[in-house]
Design a protein around this motif. Structure first.
Motif, mmCIF file in Angstrom:
data_model
loop_
_atom_site.group_PDB
_atom_site.id
_atom_site.type_symbol
_atom_site.label_atom_id
_atom_site.label_comp_id
_atom_site.label_asym_id
_atom_site.label_seq_id
_atom_site.Cartn_x
_atom_site.Cartn_y
_atom_site.Cartn_z
ATOM 1 N N GLU A 1 -25.336 -43.689 79.705
ATOM 2 C CA GLU A 1 -24.191 -43.988 80.458
ATOM 3 C C GLU A 1 -23.310 -42.973 81.352
ATOM 4 N N SER A 2 -23.200 -41.935 80.256
ATOM 5 C CA SER A 2 -22.337 -40.553 80.720
ATOM 6 C C SER A 2 -23.116 -40.049 82.012
ATOM 7 N N LEU A 3 -24.366 -40.044 81.798
ATOM 8 C CA LEU A 3 -25.321 -39.400 82.887
ATOM 9 C C LEU A 3 -25.088 -40.314 84.148
ATOM 10 N N VAL A 4 -25.296 -41.544 84.038
ATOM 11 C CA VAL A 4 -25.276 -42.457 85.074
ATOM 12 C C VAL A 4 -24.077 -42.151 85.783
ATOM 13 N N SER A 5 -22.831 -42.065 85.169
ATOM 14 C CA SER A 5 -21.440 -42.011 85.622
ATOM 15 C C SER A 5 -21.594 -40.740 86.441
ATOM 16 N N ARG A 6 -21.759 -39.687 85.882
ATOM 17 C CA ARG A 6 -21.969 -38.599 86.806
ATOM 18 C C ARG A 6 -22.762 -38.473 87.930
ATOM 19 N N LEU A 7 -23.763 -39.191 87.887
ATOM 20 C CA LEU A 7 -24.930 -39.392 88.958
ATOM 21 C C LEU A 7 -24.268 -40.143 90.090
ATOM 22 N N HIS A 8 -23.634 -41.308 89.574
ATOM 23 C CA HIS A 8 -22.850 -42.069 90.705
ATOM 24 C C HIS A 8 -21.874 -41.453 91.223
ATOM 25 N N THR A 9 -20.877 -40.522 90.597
ATOM 26 C CA THR A 9 -20.027 -39.797 91.311
ATOM 27 C C THR A 9 -20.658 -38.750 92.495
ATOM 28 N N THR A 10 -21.678 -37.954 91.654
ATOM 29 C CA THR A 10 -22.484 -37.027 92.707
ATOM 30 C C THR A 10 -22.975 -37.675 93.887
ATOM 31 N N VAL A 11 -23.620 -38.960 93.740
ATOM 32 C CA VAL A 11 -24.039 -39.438 94.970
ATOM 33 C C VAL A 11 -23.106 -39.876 95.912
ATOM 34 N N ARG A 12 -21.740 -40.509 95.525
ATOM 35 C CA ARG A 12 -20.738 -40.884 96.363
ATOM 36 C C ARG A 12 -20.324 -39.546 97.264
ATOM 37 N N ARG A 13 -20.201 -38.615 96.313
ATOM 38 C CA ARG A 13 -19.601 -37.498 97.099
ATOM 39 C C ARG A 13 -20.475 -36.859 98.004
ATOM 40 N N ILE A 14 -21.830 -36.837 97.896
ATOM 41 C CA ILE A 14 -22.911 -36.492 98.796
ATOM 42 C C ILE A 14 -22.601 -37.281 99.991
ATOM 43 N N ARG A 15 -22.704 -38.444 99.966
ATOM 44 C CA ARG A 15 -22.845 -39.289 101.046
ATOM 45 C C ARG A 15 -21.370 -39.392 101.900
ATOM 46 N N MET A 16 -20.172 -39.302 101.057
ATOM 47 C CA MET A 16 -18.856 -39.223 101.914
ATOM 48 C C MET A 16 -18.707 -37.851 102.687
ATOM 49 N N VAL A 17 -19.103 -36.934 101.943
ATOM 50 C CA VAL A 17 -19.158 -35.467 102.610
ATOM 51 C C VAL A 17 -20.017 -35.152 103.868
ATOM 52 N N LEU A 18 -21.146 -35.564 103.561
ATOM 53 C CA LEU A 18 -22.138 -35.577 104.857
ATOM 54 C C LEU A 18 -21.733 -36.338 105.877
ATOM 55 N N ALA A 19 -21.360 -37.691 105.640
ATOM 56 C CA ALA A 19 -20.953 -38.551 106.494
ATOM 57 C C ALA A 19 -19.554 -38.117 107.472
ATOM 58 N N LEU A 20 -18.591 -37.497 106.715
ATOM 59 C CA LEU A 20 -17.502 -36.743 107.541
ATOM 60 C C LEU A 20 -17.857 -35.518 108.267
ATOM 61 N N PHE A 21 -18.712 -34.956 107.690
ATOM 62 C CA PHE A 21 -19.466 -33.663 108.383
ATOM 63 C C PHE A 21 -20.170 -34.072 109.768
ATOM 64 N N CYS A 22 -20.891 -35.049 109.719
ATOM 65 C CA CYS A 22 -21.842 -35.495 111.002
ATOM 66 C C CYS A 22 -20.682 -36.090 111.634
ATOM 67 N N LEU A 23 -19.676 -36.798 111.381
ATOM 68 C CA LEU A 23 -18.752 -37.814 112.331
ATOM 69 C C LEU A 23 -17.962 -36.338 112.850
ATOM 70 N N ALA A 24 -17.307 -35.726 112.165
ATOM 71 C CA ALA A 24 -16.804 -34.437 112.767
ATOM 72 C C ALA A 24 -17.528 -33.720 113.944
ATOM 73 N N LEU A 25 -18.787 -33.264 113.446
ATOM 74 C CA LEU A 25 -19.574 -32.685 114.344
ATOM 75 C C LEU A 25 -19.878 -33.525 115.872
ATOM 76 N N ALA A 26 -20.045 -35.021 115.460
ATOM 77 C CA ALA A 26 -20.360 -35.685 116.395
ATOM 78 C C ALA A 26 -19.210 -35.631 117.570
ATOM 79 N N VAL A 27 -17.874 -35.914 117.159
ATOM 80 C CA VAL A 27 -16.794 -35.949 117.875
ATOM 81 C C VAL A 27 -16.885 -34.551 118.650
#
Length: 293
Positions: free
Chosen positions: A150-176
């Motif tokens: 459970e603890s590993l899964v919780s950290r994994l979920h947090t990491t996955v969310r951060r990866i997706r959010m950061v890259l999505a914001l980066f690509c959006l800013a670059l596109a604009v």
């Protein structure tokens, strides 16, 4: 004669600058999309690494075990189910190494339980969905208990969310930023021809008659820019595949094909849209506004 050559040279240079700028913008957007696909694929791979252990009751019947396996396979987030018997587990060298001697000398019987090792899909990245799955399986008849890191899964979920959010914001800013630069480049190219457009306005040319050659030129320049960007992108991907083949494997050839096709389509569409936007400022207006622009 000299003035005509100078004008033609300026027009040609403006088209070259516009095409090169469009190619670089498309290349940057395609590269950002490539990294985004790779990151999302890596995040899905991390999510699929989650395994749930379903341990069975000691007195379970074979028919009950088969029913549990069938129910597990019916779950939409289950990718693979493998059975591990208690005999296989206790014969494992790591298990025996923990005791430093035969387990029979300590507890007299095999303490382990038969179990199913369940590998989950990327849907397991949803923590609520994963907990609901664990609760449903734990209520099945014949299941002793269900466990997962459970603890590993919780950290994994947090990491996955951060990866997706950061890259999505980066690509959006670059596109604009890229689109703004491309729009300004095309607008400056049209601005350099404002006197020609004004002359055509003065002789009574319709807006469509004025815009038509500019739009055809924008279409061809956009397609050319898309081809140049696709070639640059293909060379870059080939180089990455030689140095980091895992990155290309993560992205997938079908995604690379989508990016290449999108470059060609985006080159034509963006050039047309931004050219139309720039031409609307100079067609159908009086000479005074042209000189004040």
């Amino acid at each position: 004669m000299r003035d005509d050559k100078r004008i033609r040279r300026r027009v040609r240079n403006s088209y070259i600058i516009s095409t090169v700028s469009t190619s670089l913008v498309l290349f940057l957007l395609g590269s950002a999309g490539y990294l985004l696909f790779a990151a999302f694929r890596a995040a899905d791979t991390l999510s699929r690494s989650i395994e749930v252990m379903v341990e069975l009751s000691r007195d379970i019947e074979p028919s009950q075990r088969d029913d549990i396996e069938r129910i597990l396979y019916e779950e939409p987030m289950v990718l693979e189910v493998s059975f591990s018997s208690r005999e296989e587990k206790v014969a494992d060298a790591d298990f025996r190494r923990m005791f430093g001697s035969d387990y029979e000398e300590i507890i007299g019987e095999n303490p382990l339980l038969d179990s199913f090792d369940v590998r989950l899909s990327a849907q397991s990245s949803d923590a609520d969905y994963l907990r609901a799955f664990v609760d449903r399986v734990g209520e099945l008849v014949g299941v002793e208990y269900v466990s997962y890191p459970e603890s590993l899964v919780s950290r994994l979920h947090t990491t996955v969310r951060r990866i997706r959010m950061v890259l999505a914001l980066f690509c959006l800013a670059l596109a604009v930023i890229s689109l703004i630069l491309l729009h300004n480049t095309i607008r400056l190219a049209i601005y350099s021809k404002r006197y020609l457009i004004n002359t055509m306005n003065l002789v009574g040319a319709t807006r469509w008659f004025i815009m038509k050659p500019f739009l055809l030129s924008a279409l061809w320049n956009g397609l050319l820019a898309g081809v140049v960007a696709a070639v640059l992108f293909g060379i870059t991907v080939y180089g990455l595949d030689e140095a980091l083949p895992e990155l290309t494997t993560q992205t997938g050839m079908e995604k690379i094909g989508i990016i290449l096709g999108s470059m060609l389509l985006a080159g034509a569409l963006l050039s047309l849209l931004f050219t139309i936007s720039a031409l609307r400022r100079f067609t159908g207006v009086n000479s005074g506004r042209i000189y004040r622009s």
